[in-house]
Design an enzyme around this catalytic site. Structure first.
Site, PDB file in Angstrom:
ATOM      1  N   GLY A 158      52.366  33.293  -2.937  1.00 40.80           N
ATOM      2  CA  GLY A 158      51.243  33.798  -2.145  1.00 40.80           C
ATOM      3  C   GLY A 158      49.949  33.080  -2.485  1.00 40.80           C
TER       4      GLY A 158
ATOM      5  N   GLU B 227      45.562  30.092 -13.035  1.00 40.96           N
ATOM      6  CA  GLU B 227      47.030  30.017 -13.093  1.00 40.96           C
ATOM      7  C   GLU B 227      47.423  29.381 -14.428  1.00 40.96           C
ATOM      8  OE1 GLU B 227      50.071  30.737 -11.187  1.00 40.96           O
ATOM      9  OE2 GLU B 227      50.692  30.039 -13.157  1.00 40.96           O
TER      10      GLU B 227
ATOM     11  N   GLN C  85      61.320  30.372  -6.247  1.00 39.06           N
ATOM     12  CA  GLN C  85      62.273  31.328  -6.810  1.00 39.06           C
ATOM     13  C   GLN C  85      63.437  31.690  -5.873  1.00 39.06           C
ATOM     14  OE1 GLN C  85      60.111  34.699  -8.805  1.00 39.06           O
ATOM     15  NE2 GLN C  85      58.314  33.443  -8.439  1.00 39.06           N
TER      16      GLN C  85
ATOM     17  N   VAL D  35      44.482  35.708 -16.559  1.00 38.86           N
ATOM     18  CA  VAL D  35      43.484  36.785 -16.502  1.00 38.86           C
ATOM     19  C   VAL D  35      43.937  37.886 -17.465  1.00 38.86           C
ATOM     20  CG1 VAL D  35      42.557  38.616 -15.026  1.00 38.86           C
ATOM     21  CG2 VAL D  35      42.803  36.295 -14.141  1.00 38.86           C
TER      22      VAL D  35
ATOM     23  N   CYS E  37      62.718  40.570  -4.196  1.00 39.29           N
ATOM     24  CA  CYS E  37      63.966  40.286  -3.490  1.00 39.29           C
ATOM     25  C   CYS E  37      65.107  41.252  -3.832  1.00 39.29           C
ATOM     26  CB  CYS E  37      64.432  38.853  -3.714  1.00 39.29           C
ATOM     27  SG  CYS E  37      65.669  38.417  -2.466  1.00 39.29           S
TER      28      CYS E  37
ATOM     29  N   ASP F 189      53.952  40.298  -4.598  1.00 43.05           N
ATOM     30  CA  ASP F 189      54.662  41.294  -5.406  1.00 43.05           C
ATOM     31  C   ASP F 189      53.741  42.267  -6.136  1.00 43.05           C
ATOM     32  OD1 ASP F 189      56.834  39.822  -4.603  1.00 43.05           O
ATOM     33  OD2 ASP F 189      57.218  38.907  -6.561  1.00 43.05           O
TER      34      ASP F 189
ATOM     35  N   LYS G 132      59.434  43.341  -1.559  1.00 41.26           N
ATOM     36  CA  LYS G 132      58.655  42.275  -2.199  1.00 41.26           C
ATOM     37  C   LYS G 132      59.430  40.968  -2.099  1.00 41.26           C
ATOM     38  CE  LYS G 132      56.470  45.484  -5.461  1.00 41.26           C
ATOM     39  NZ  LYS G 132      55.194  45.556  -4.744  1.00 41.26           N
TER      40      LYS G 132
ATOM     41  N   CYS H 293      64.998  39.040   4.024  1.00 42.90           N
ATOM     42  CA  CYS H 293      65.919  38.866   2.910  1.00 42.90           C
ATOM     43  C   CYS H 293      67.183  38.195   3.422  1.00 42.90           C
ATOM     44  CB  CYS H 293      66.228  40.239   2.299  1.00 42.90           C
ATOM     45  SG  CYS H 293      67.074  40.072   0.749  1.00 42.90           S
TER      46      CYS H 293
HETATM   47  C1  LIG Z   1      66.380  35.254  -7.870  1.00 42.92           C
HETATM   48  C2  LIG Z   1      65.327  35.438  -6.810  1.00 42.92           C
HETATM   49  C3  LIG Z   1      65.695  35.343  -5.480  1.00 42.92           C
HETATM   50  C4  LIG Z   1      64.740  35.516  -4.490  1.00 42.92           C
HETATM   51  N1  LIG Z   1      65.117  35.370  -3.176  1.00 42.92           N
HETATM   52  C5  LIG Z   1      64.194  35.462  -2.206  1.00 42.92           C
HETATM   53  C6  LIG Z   1      64.548  35.204  -0.858  1.00 42.92           C
HETATM   54  O1  LIG Z   1      65.689  34.870  -0.546  1.00 42.92           O
HETATM   55  N2  LIG Z   1      63.581  35.310   0.091  1.00 42.92           N
HETATM   56  C7  LIG Z   1      62.298  35.653  -0.232  1.00 42.92           C
HETATM   57  O2  LIG Z   1      61.458  35.704   0.674  1.00 42.92           O
HETATM   58  N3  LIG Z   1      61.935  35.930  -1.512  1.00 42.92           N
HETATM   59  C8  LIG Z   1      62.846  35.837  -2.513  1.00 42.92           C
HETATM   60  N4  LIG Z   1      62.482  36.062  -3.818  1.00 42.92           N
HETATM   61  C9  LIG Z   1      61.189  36.705  -4.124  1.00 42.92           C
HETATM   62  C10 LIG Z   1      60.000  35.771  -4.147  1.00 42.92           C
HETATM   63  O3  LIG Z   1      60.211  34.658  -4.971  1.00 42.92           O
HETATM   64  C11 LIG Z   1      58.756  36.546  -4.600  1.00 42.92           C
HETATM   65  O4  LIG Z   1      58.660  37.735  -3.872  1.00 42.92           O
HETATM   66  C12 LIG Z   1      57.503  35.701  -4.374  1.00 42.92           C
HETATM   67  O5  LIG Z   1      57.538  34.562  -5.210  1.00 42.92           O
HETATM   68  C13 LIG Z   1      56.247  36.531  -4.639  1.00 42.92           C
HETATM   69  O6  LIG Z   1      55.111  35.728  -4.579  1.00 42.92           O
HETATM   70  P1  LIG Z   1      53.824  36.092  -5.448  1.00 42.92           P
HETATM   71  O7  LIG Z   1      52.813  35.062  -5.098  1.00 42.92           O
HETATM   72  O8  LIG Z   1      53.486  37.516  -5.286  1.00 42.92           O
HETATM   73  O9  LIG Z   1      54.306  35.926  -6.969  1.00 42.92           O
HETATM   74  P2  LIG Z   1      54.894  34.663  -7.713  1.00 42.92           P
HETATM   75  O10 LIG Z   1      55.407  33.666  -6.751  1.00 42.92           O
HETATM   76  O11 LIG Z   1      55.836  35.192  -8.732  1.00 42.92           O
HETATM   77  O12 LIG Z   1      53.630  33.999  -8.429  1.00 42.92           O
HETATM   78  C14 LIG Z   1      52.870  34.669  -9.392  1.00 42.92           C
HETATM   79  C15 LIG Z   1      51.998  33.623 -10.112  1.00 42.92           C
HETATM   80  O13 LIG Z   1      50.991  34.287 -10.869  1.00 42.92           O
HETATM   81  C16 LIG Z   1      50.883  33.701 -12.143  1.00 42.92           C
HETATM   82  N5  LIG Z   1      50.382  34.718 -13.068  1.00 42.92           N
HETATM   83  C17 LIG Z   1      51.061  35.722 -13.665  1.00 42.92           C
HETATM   84  N6  LIG Z   1      50.245  36.447 -14.448  1.00 42.92           N
HETATM   85  C18 LIG Z   1      49.001  35.887 -14.336  1.00 42.92           C
HETATM   86  C19 LIG Z   1      47.738  36.187 -14.926  1.00 42.92           C
HETATM   87  N7  LIG Z   1      47.577  37.207 -15.784  1.00 42.92           N
HETATM   88  N8  LIG Z   1      46.680  35.403 -14.606  1.00 42.92           N
HETATM   89  C20 LIG Z   1      46.823  34.368 -13.726  1.00 42.92           C
HETATM   90  N9  LIG Z   1      48.010  34.047 -13.155  1.00 42.92           N
HETATM   91  C21 LIG Z   1      49.080  34.800 -13.464  1.00 42.92           C
HETATM   92  C22 LIG Z   1      52.300  33.233 -12.455  1.00 42.92           C
HETATM   93  O14 LIG Z   1      52.301  32.186 -13.426  1.00 42.92           O
HETATM   94  C23 LIG Z   1      52.799  32.780 -11.094  1.00 42.92           C
HETATM   95  O15 LIG Z   1      52.555  31.409 -10.869  1.00 42.92           O
HETATM   96  C24 LIG Z   1      63.402  35.835  -4.841  1.00 42.92           C
HETATM   97  C25 LIG Z   1      63.039  35.911  -6.181  1.00 42.92           C
HETATM   98  C26 LIG Z   1      63.974  35.702  -7.162  1.00 42.92           C
HETATM   99  C27 LIG Z   1      63.571  35.752  -8.616  1.00 42.92           C
END
Ligand SMILES: Cc1cc2nc3c(=O)[nH]c(=O)nc-3n(C[C@H](O)[C@H](O)[C@H](O)COP(=O)(O)OP(=O)(O)OC[C@H]3O[C@@H](n4cnc5c(N)ncnc54)[C@H](O)[C@@H]3O)c2cc1C
Length: 443
Positions: A40, A61, A69, A104, A188, A325, A333, A370
């Site tokens: 995101g 980050e 993922q 953070v 997921c 998430d 999520k 999904c």
């Molecule tokens: C095995 C698996 C299968 C999946 N399959 C699917 C699928 O088929 N289809 C689908 O749509 N989704 C799937 N997903 C889910 C998807 O990957 C996540 O929902 C998505 O990555 C969420 O995006 P996000 O930006 O919220 O978090 P993330 O992509 O997890 O990114 C979070 C970021 O924040 C950073 N961060 C963490 N804490 C801090 C902090 N304190 N300060 C600053 N930065 C921080 C992390 O380093 C990371 O880079 C799957 C996930 C997994 C693990």
């Protein structure tokens, strides 16, 4: 193909050298500050920094690596290499954004600042939170010690995803293969069963399926949240002789006796412990909000950022947005959801900053997706709104049916779109494709 796509991106990101101590000089405070550059965060930061120009967007980050993922299910299932799932963060970070390579540790919404783990304070006008959700291995007794050894693994962690494939392909004597899904919210929610279907497929090829049992234990009361796709998954599981156990939450793993203990959670007055012998155990860990959010004042009781489900804007602090998430919206999520939420947020923030006379006022409709991988070349492509429970299918065919085309979309088209468009902020979800490929569907 994906490896080269990821490696081709070699631009080096600008690190924010001037932020060395204390609060940043107000003149260099950020118009928009993004926390997290995962699925995101990177898409929002890329789009806004391109549109606002140098120095306006900050990205906090800590990680050197960006992971795609969703591909980890295919890695654990032996269909893709781990290398193609990661890219250097420095190569993806937008050129005109300022990267603060740090975490953070707290947030002060009244004073519009966040504090980093090195004590520095950073101020913002708009804050976009996208730090994801964290894995909580310690919430299951014995799991941390068991992981990575003697058949116990998880596709949810970059550390153990390749172990999953190792344990599947070396399951040469057969035995009890057990797959679990926890009762907590997770990213997921389909992946815990996808890996069971892939393992089952391989066990048939390896000639050990007849002498093995494949069981799926889930801490929730349904095989899948949306009835249309749940019906398909029951058919798949029954056809493949996979033993599905609802309302069984994994609470302990004993690597010495190779036993998994489940708590039955269907009836709170009548819960019991069930012990299951395993030879291969795939665990989906419980998950929890990241620490700095959990202890902040901007989350709901469960620890997720308390936002309006349509604007994704914080209910008390309108200059704070949360996507992916980490937020409280009632939908699955997924990366698919994070991306469409990012589209809404980046568009609406840009309109506000540019003082647009004709703002788009986009609203998020709960879209999530999904791709339920059911075998080595089939997928049930679930796409729906978590708000209405209604399917929102991109293609004209019934996506609840197992399909090779859906597998191609999942394993080839989407991973390519992820590296080429999502990370550069130009992928806003499949809504425009739906207009072409499923124009008669009104959902
Ligand atoms: C095995 C698996 C299968 C999946 N399959 C699917 C699928 O088929 N289809 C689908 O749509 N989704 C799937 N997903 C889910 C998807 O990957 C996540 O929902 C998505 O990555 C969420 O995006 P996000 O930006 O919220 O978090 P993330 O992509 O997890 O990114 C979070 C970021 O924040 C950073 N961060 C963490 N804490 C801090 C902090 N304190 N300060 C600053 N930065 C921080 C992390 O380093 C990371 O880079 C799957 C996930 C997994 C693990």
């Amino acid at each position: 193909m994906f490896k080269s796509a990821a490696n081709k991106i070699t631009r080096s990101a600008k690190s924010f050298a001037s932020v060395s101590s204390g609060i940043v000089n107000p003149s260099s405070a950020f118009k928009v500050l993004c926390v997290g550059a995962g699925t995101g965060g990177i898409s929002v930061a890329s789009y806004l920094s391109k549109n606002l120009g140098e120095g306006k967007v900050g990205v906090i980050e800590p990680s050197d690596v960006h992971y795609q993922q969703p591909l980890w299910t295919l890695v654990g299932g032996g269909l893709r290499s781990f290398e193609i799932t990661n890219a250097k963060m420095s190569g993806l970070m937008p050129k005109s954004a300022s990267w603060l390579k740090s975490s953070v540790s707290s947030i002060d919404p009244e004073n519009r600042t966040v504090t980093l783990d090195n004590g520095n304070k950073i101020s913002y006008e708009y804050l976009v939170l996208a730090p994801g959700i964290q894995l909580d291995f310690d919430a299951i007794e014995g799991l941390s010690e068991a992981l990575g050894k003697d058949g116990v693994s998880t596709i949810y962690s970059p550390k153990y995803v390749e172990k999953t494939w190792e344990f599947i392909r070396t399951f040469k004597k057969g035995g009890n293969a057990v797959f679990t899904m926890p009762s907590t919210p997770i990213k997921c929610p389909g992946a815990p069963q996808k890996i069971a279907y892939l393992a089952d497929d391989w066990f048939r090829d390896m000639g050990v399926r007849d002498t093995s049992s494949v069981s799926y234990y889930t801490g929730i009361g349904k095989i899948f949240g949306i009835d249309k796709y749940a019906d398909s998954m029951w058919k798949v599981a029954n056809k493949r002789n996979i033993d599905v156990n609802l309302s069984h939450d994994l609470v302990a793993v004993d690597p010495l006796t190779k036993q998994a203990t489940f708590k039955t959670v269907g009836d709170p007055k009548n819960s019991s412990l069930v012990k299951v012998k395993y030879d291969l155990l795939h665990v989906t860990p419980k998950m929890k909000p990241v620490d700095f959010l959990k202890k902040s004042s901007i989350v709901n009781a469960a620890g997720f950022v308390d936002v309006d489900k349509e604007t994704l804007q914080h209910k008390k602090y309108p200059n704070i947005f949360a996507i992916g998430d980490c937020n409280s919206v009632p939908t699955s999520k997924t990366a698919a959801a994070a991306c469409v939420q990012g589209y809404v947020v980046k568009t609406n923030i840009l309109d506000k900053i540019k003082n647009s006379q004709n703002p788009a006022n986009l609203k998020y409709d709960g879209y999530t997706s999904c791709p339920l991988i059911t075998g080595k070349n089939t997928v049930v492509l679930a796409e729906f709104s978590g708000y209405t429970g209604q399917p929102i299918e991109t293609f004209f065919y019934n996506q609840a049916n197992e399909s090779k085309f859906s597998y191609w979309v999942t394993s080839s088209a989407l991973p390519s779109v992820y590296w080429s468009m999502l990370t550069s902020g130009t992928w806003n979800g499949p809504a425009n494709f739906k207009k072409v490929f499923n124009p008669l569907d009104s959902n």
